[in-house]
Design a protein around this motif. Structure first.
Motif, PDB file in Angstrom:
ATOM      1  N   ALA A 114     -54.226 -54.225   7.720  1.00 19.56           N
ATOM      2  CA  ALA A 114     -54.943 -54.251   8.989  1.00 19.56           C
ATOM      3  C   ALA A 114     -55.591 -55.622   9.154  1.00 19.56           C
ATOM      4  CB  ALA A 114     -55.994 -53.147   9.007  1.00 19.56           C
ATOM      5  N   PRO A 115     -55.933 -56.010  10.375  1.00 23.89           N
ATOM      6  CA  PRO A 115     -56.549 -57.322  10.606  1.00 23.89           C
ATOM      7  C   PRO A 115     -57.806 -57.510   9.766  1.00 23.89           C
ATOM      8  CG  PRO A 115     -55.873 -56.365  12.675  1.00 23.89           C
ATOM      9  CD  PRO A 115     -55.678 -55.306  11.637  1.00 23.89           C
ATOM     10  N   GLY A 116     -57.875 -58.635   9.065  1.00 22.03           N
ATOM     11  CA  GLY A 116     -59.051 -58.946   8.268  1.00 22.03           C
ATOM     12  C   GLY A 116     -59.140 -58.207   6.950  1.00 22.03           C
ATOM     13  N   LYS A 117     -58.106 -57.439   6.619  1.00 19.24           N
ATOM     14  CA  LYS A 117     -58.126 -56.671   5.365  1.00 19.24           C
ATOM     15  C   LYS A 117     -56.972 -57.072   4.461  1.00 19.24           C
ATOM     16  CE  LYS A 117     -60.526 -52.621   7.193  1.00 19.24           C
ATOM     17  NZ  LYS A 117     -60.542 -51.144   7.258  1.00 19.24           N
ATOM     18  N   GLU A 118     -57.073 -56.676   3.217  1.00 17.88           N
ATOM     19  CA  GLU A 118     -56.015 -56.969   2.256  1.00 17.88           C
ATOM     20  C   GLU A 118     -54.826 -56.026   2.461  1.00 17.88           C
ATOM     21  OE1 GLU A 118     -58.733 -58.613  -1.467  1.00 17.88           O
ATOM     22  OE2 GLU A 118     -57.620 -56.747  -1.650  1.00 17.88           O
ATOM     23  N   ARG A 119     -53.699 -56.440   1.933  1.00 11.70           N
ATOM     24  CA  ARG A 119     -52.517 -55.600   1.967  1.00 11.70           C
ATOM     25  C   ARG A 119     -52.631 -54.556   0.852  1.00 11.70           C
ATOM     26  NH1 ARG A 119     -46.759 -58.474   2.562  1.00 11.70           N
ATOM     27  NH2 ARG A 119     -48.036 -59.423   4.211  1.00 11.70           N
ATOM     28  N   ASP A 120     -52.579 -53.306   1.229  1.00  9.50           N
ATOM     29  CA  ASP A 120     -52.759 -52.208   0.280  1.00  9.50           C
ATOM     30  C   ASP A 120     -51.538 -51.299   0.237  1.00  9.50           C
ATOM     31  OD1 ASP A 120     -56.194 -51.895   1.291  1.00  9.50           O
ATOM     32  OD2 ASP A 120     -55.385 -52.910  -0.475  1.00  9.50           O
ATOM     33  N   VAL A 121     -51.331 -50.694  -0.909  1.00 11.12           N
ATOM     34  CA  VAL A 121     -50.230 -49.747  -1.039  1.00 11.12           C
ATOM     35  C   VAL A 121     -50.523 -48.489  -0.236  1.00 11.12           C
ATOM     36  CG1 VAL A 121     -51.166 -48.657  -3.108  1.00 11.12           C
ATOM     37  CG2 VAL A 121     -48.692 -48.655  -2.701  1.00 11.12           C
ATOM     38  N   VAL A 122     -49.477 -47.966   0.386  1.00  5.24           N
ATOM     39  CA  VAL A 122     -49.556 -46.691   1.094  1.00  5.24           C
ATOM     40  C   VAL A 122     -48.844 -45.622   0.273  1.00  5.24           C
ATOM     41  CG1 VAL A 122     -48.883 -45.435   3.169  1.00  5.24           C
ATOM     42  CG2 VAL A 122     -49.651 -47.811   3.339  1.00  5.24           C
ATOM     43  N   ALA A 123     -47.622 -45.940  -0.142  1.00  8.71           N
ATOM     44  CA  ALA A 123     -46.808 -45.009  -0.920  1.00  8.71           C
ATOM     45  C   ALA A 123     -45.755 -45.796  -1.685  1.00  8.71           C
ATOM     46  CB  ALA A 123     -46.143 -43.976  -0.020  1.00  8.71           C
ATOM     47  N   ALA A 124     -45.280 -45.212  -2.773  1.00  4.08           N
ATOM     48  CA  ALA A 124     -44.252 -45.866  -3.572  1.00  4.08           C
ATOM     49  C   ALA A 124     -43.352 -44.800  -4.177  1.00  4.08           C
ATOM     50  CB  ALA A 124     -44.874 -46.735  -4.659  1.00  4.08           C
ATOM     51  N   ILE A 125     -42.124 -45.212  -4.521  1.00  9.18           N
ATOM     52  CA  ILE A 125     -41.143 -44.261  -5.032  1.00  9.18           C
ATOM     53  C   ILE A 125     -40.271 -44.961  -6.060  1.00  9.18           C
ATOM     54  CG2 ILE A 125     -39.488 -44.803  -3.189  1.00  9.18           C
ATOM     55  CD1 ILE A 125     -38.831 -41.752  -3.119  1.00  9.18           C
ATOM     56  N   ASN A 126     -39.923 -44.236  -7.123  1.00  5.76           N
ATOM     57  CA  ASN A 126     -39.082 -44.850  -8.136  1.00  5.76           C
ATOM     58  C   ASN A 126     -37.627 -44.891  -7.665  1.00  5.76           C
ATOM     59  OD1 ASN A 126     -38.408 -42.130  -8.428  1.00  5.76           O
ATOM     60  ND2 ASN A 126     -38.147 -42.304 -10.636  1.00  5.76           N
TER      61      ASN A 126
END
Length: 124
Positions: free
Chosen positions: A40-52
């Motif tokens: 989001a604007p002004g925020k860090e890039r964060d994980v939402v979901a991940a899959i092997n």
């Protein structure tokens, strides 16, 4: 050269749904873990979901548990993010990422290849 291309973003009202897709083109391998991140604007890039790589294990951020589902179709070199019950705070640019290893990770620096990102906007 492998490229990741996201699609499916857009504008939706709160409570609505979207499905993001990420297709790997070129000499893609199915043996990579994949992740969805958002910024989001002004925020860090964060994980939402991940899959092997096999699709047998997944990770979800607490903020999306029970609302989002990550899945993959290795025959189509595509990973999906089904987003339900969307909230205004889900508004962000969403990125698909591939890792050179088979297991997922939550840290952006652990991913080697990124898509260009796609905007998701949730109106209240």
């Amino acid at each position: 050269q492998v490229q990741l291309v996201e699609s499916g973003g857009g504008l939706v009202q709160a409570g609505g749904s979207l499905r993001l897709s990420c297709e790997a083109s070129g000499r893609a391998r199915s043996s990579n873990a994949m992740g969805w991140f958002r910024q989001a604007p002004g925020k860090e890039r964060d994980v939402v979901a991940a899959i092997n790589w096999r699709g047998s294990t997944t990770y979800y951020a607490d903020s999306v548990k029970g609302r989002f589902t990550i899945s993959r179709d290795n025959a189509k070199n595509t990973v999906y993010l089904q987003m339900n019950s969307l909230k205004p705070e889900d508004t962000a640019v969403y990125y698909c990422a591939a890792r050179s290893l088979a297991g997922w990770n939550t840290r952006p620096r652990e991913y080697d290849l990124w898509g260009h990102g796609i905007q998701v906007t949730v109106s209240s």
